[in-house]
Scaffold this active site. Structure first.
Site, PDB file in Angstrom:
ATOM      1  N   MET A  36      -7.103   9.986   6.490  1.00  0.00           N
ATOM      2  CA  MET A  36      -6.627   8.953   7.424  1.00  0.00           C
ATOM      3  C   MET A  36      -7.137   9.256   8.826  1.00  0.00           C
ATOM      4  O   MET A  36      -7.166  10.417   9.237  1.00  0.00           O
ATOM      5  CB  MET A  36      -5.096   8.932   7.440  1.00  0.00           C
ATOM      6  CG  MET A  36      -4.484   8.748   6.067  1.00  0.00           C
ATOM      7  SD  MET A  36      -2.695   8.571   6.185  1.00  0.00           S
ATOM      8  CE  MET A  36      -2.240   8.562   4.452  1.00  0.00           C
ATOM      9  N   HIS A  65      -9.879   9.409  -0.958  1.00  0.00           N
ATOM     10  CA  HIS A  65      -9.478   8.039  -0.608  1.00  0.00           C
ATOM     11  C   HIS A  65      -9.620   7.899   0.903  1.00  0.00           C
ATOM     12  O   HIS A  65      -8.802   8.420   1.652  1.00  0.00           O
ATOM     13  CB  HIS A  65      -8.023   7.858  -1.096  1.00  0.00           C
ATOM     14  CG  HIS A  65      -7.375   6.573  -0.689  1.00  0.00           C
ATOM     15  ND1 HIS A  65      -6.013   6.362  -0.817  1.00  0.00           N
ATOM     16  CD2 HIS A  65      -7.881   5.422  -0.173  1.00  0.00           C
ATOM     17  CE1 HIS A  65      -5.722   5.158  -0.380  1.00  0.00           C
ATOM     18  NE2 HIS A  65      -6.819   4.569   0.025  1.00  0.00           N
ATOM     19  N   GLY A 141      -0.840   4.759   4.622  1.00  0.00           N
ATOM     20  CA  GLY A 141      -0.548   5.469   5.868  1.00  0.00           C
ATOM     21  C   GLY A 141       0.441   6.600   5.691  1.00  0.00           C
ATOM     22  O   GLY A 141       0.356   7.595   6.392  1.00  0.00           O
ATOM     23  N   PHE A 142       1.338   6.449   4.732  1.00  0.00           N
ATOM     24  CA  PHE A 142       2.387   7.461   4.572  1.00  0.00           C
ATOM     25  C   PHE A 142       2.735   7.656   3.103  1.00  0.00           C
ATOM     26  O   PHE A 142       2.610   6.722   2.306  1.00  0.00           O
ATOM     27  CB  PHE A 142       3.652   7.034   5.334  1.00  0.00           C
ATOM     28  CG  PHE A 142       3.379   6.780   6.786  1.00  0.00           C
ATOM     29  CD1 PHE A 142       3.349   7.839   7.693  1.00  0.00           C
ATOM     30  CD2 PHE A 142       3.088   5.501   7.241  1.00  0.00           C
ATOM     31  CE1 PHE A 142       3.049   7.615   9.030  1.00  0.00           C
ATOM     32  CE2 PHE A 142       2.781   5.265   8.575  1.00  0.00           C
ATOM     33  CZ  PHE A 142       2.769   6.325   9.473  1.00  0.00           C
ATOM     34  N   GLY A 143       3.188   8.873   2.800  1.00  0.00           N
ATOM     35  CA  GLY A 143       3.681   9.149   1.453  1.00  0.00           C
ATOM     36  C   GLY A 143       5.130   8.695   1.339  1.00  0.00           C
ATOM     37  O   GLY A 143       5.756   8.290   2.328  1.00  0.00           O
ATOM     38  N   GLY A 175       0.717   4.689  -4.663  1.00  0.00           N
ATOM     39  CA  GLY A 175       1.848   4.382  -3.786  1.00  0.00           C
ATOM     40  C   GLY A 175       3.130   4.141  -4.564  1.00  0.00           C
ATOM     41  O   GLY A 175       3.206   3.206  -5.366  1.00  0.00           O
ATOM     42  N   GLY A 176       4.102   5.010  -4.359  1.00  0.00           N
ATOM     43  CA  GLY A 176       5.411   4.817  -4.989  1.00  0.00           C
ATOM     44  C   GLY A 176       5.434   5.011  -6.489  1.00  0.00           C
ATOM     45  O   GLY A 176       6.363   4.551  -7.162  1.00  0.00           O
ATOM     46  N   GLY A 196       2.131  11.265  -5.051  1.00  0.00           N
ATOM     47  CA  GLY A 196       2.277  12.320  -4.045  1.00  0.00           C
ATOM     48  C   GLY A 196       3.681  12.877  -4.055  1.00  0.00           C
ATOM     49  O   GLY A 196       3.945  13.980  -4.531  1.00  0.00           O
TER      50      GLY A 196
HETATM   51  C1  DX5 Z   1      -0.698   6.324   1.050  1.00  0.00           C
HETATM   52  C2  DX5 Z   1      -1.628   7.247   0.293  1.00  0.00           C
HETATM   53  C3  DX5 Z   1      -1.084   7.693  -0.996  1.00  0.00           C
HETATM   54  C4  DX5 Z   1       0.185   8.453  -0.901  1.00  0.00           C
HETATM   55  C5  DX5 Z   1       0.983   8.173  -2.118  1.00  0.00           C
HETATM   56  O1  DX5 Z   1      -1.304   5.893   2.196  1.00  0.00           O
HETATM   57  O2  DX5 Z   1      -2.853   6.611   0.028  1.00  0.00           O
HETATM   58  O3  DX5 Z   1      -2.032   8.384  -1.779  1.00  0.00           O
HETATM   59  O4  DX5 Z   1       0.030   9.830  -0.780  1.00  0.00           O
HETATM   60  O5  DX5 Z   1       2.156   8.838  -1.967  1.00  0.00           O
HETATM   61  P1  DX5 Z   1       3.444   8.540  -2.804  1.00  0.00           P
HETATM   62  O6  DX5 Z   1       3.126   8.838  -4.230  1.00  0.00           O
HETATM   63  O7  DX5 Z   1       4.375   9.501  -2.200  1.00  0.00           O
HETATM   64  O8  DX5 Z   1       3.819   7.107  -2.579  1.00  0.00           O
HETATM   65 ZN    ZN Z   2      -4.251   7.563  -1.543  1.00  0.00          ZN
END
Ligand code: DX5
Ligand code: ZN
Length: 224
Positions: A36, A65, A141-143, A175-176, A196
């Protein structure tokens, strides 16, 4: 075939090697690396030096990514650092065909990513070029964000188009993805599952990966 791609975004960066090894022992097939830039997405993470270090601690493919603007400028550095797969966002790249070929020219698998607000139709001209399509099921942007169920139809649509057009790309979701959502994404057609928080958020990454993979494989068997 279902593969788990733990995202190191939620790992303890001070113990990265150890955590990646544990995820591998839990059945991870790929390590997902979230890059990022603080411009394309509102967060900053890591660059090629971290990929270079990861390369020394695992033989698993490194799936980079790129959530960055101007990815063409950085693709060679990620490839040199040891990336095996590189994906770019449709929304960030004006010359998508050129960028995907740039990735391939570095002997990496090339992927294209779409945000939750971007339709599958925007990819129609590159689906015969890409090795994989990554469907974002959260806004990047965020986990640890909440899974957006309205993205499921895009996985179904990508599977449909692939068989209609006789193409070979794989379908990845990011994501999620967690024990509560994994069956839905697998039934919708996702084959590479990024996770994640569900792997590294708490507890033992090895056991978390195993459990997620078990739930995913069960859902895949029910699908047939
Ligand atoms: C979000 C990232 C994801 C993130 C997924 O911007 O691209 O790869 O780490 O995280 P989780 O599984 O926690 O939603
Ligand atoms: Zn990702």
């Amino acid at each position: 075939m279902i593969e788990l791609a733990p995202s190191i975004l939620s790992a303890d960066f001070a113990r990265l090697g150890e955590q990646v090894r544990a995820a591998g022992e839990g059945g991870a097939a790929v390590i997902h690396v979230d890059v990022m830039d603080g411009h394309f997405v509102p967060n900053l993470t890591l660059g090629p030096p971290v990929v270079k270090s990861l390369r020394k601690v695992t033989n698993l493919p490194l799936d980079c990514h790129l959530m960055i603007e101007n990815p063409d400028e950085f693709i060679p550095a990620f490839a040199d650092a040891g990336a095996d797969w590189i994906s770019v966002h449709q929304e960030a790249v004006p010359h998508l065909n050129r960028t995907l070929h740039l990735i391939k020219s570095h002997d990496c698998l090339a992927g294209v990513v779409i945000n939750p607000g971007t339709p599958v139709e925007t990819l129609s001209e590159v689906l015969d070029v890409v090795d994989y399509v990554l469907v974002m099921s959260v806004n990047p942007g965020f986990g640890a964000q909440k899974f957006i169920p309205s993205t499921l139809h895009k996985m179904r649509r990508l599977a449909e188009i692939r068989s209609q057009r006789n193409l070979t790309y794989r379908i990845e979701v990011d994501g999620g993805v967690a024990p509560e959502t994994v069956a839905d994404v697998v039934r919708a057609g996702a084959e590479i599952l990024v996770a994640g928080n569900a792997v590294f958020g708490k507890g033992d990454p090895r056991q978390n990966a195993q459990e997620l993979l078990r739930a995913a494989t069960e859902a895949a068997l029910q699908k047939v």
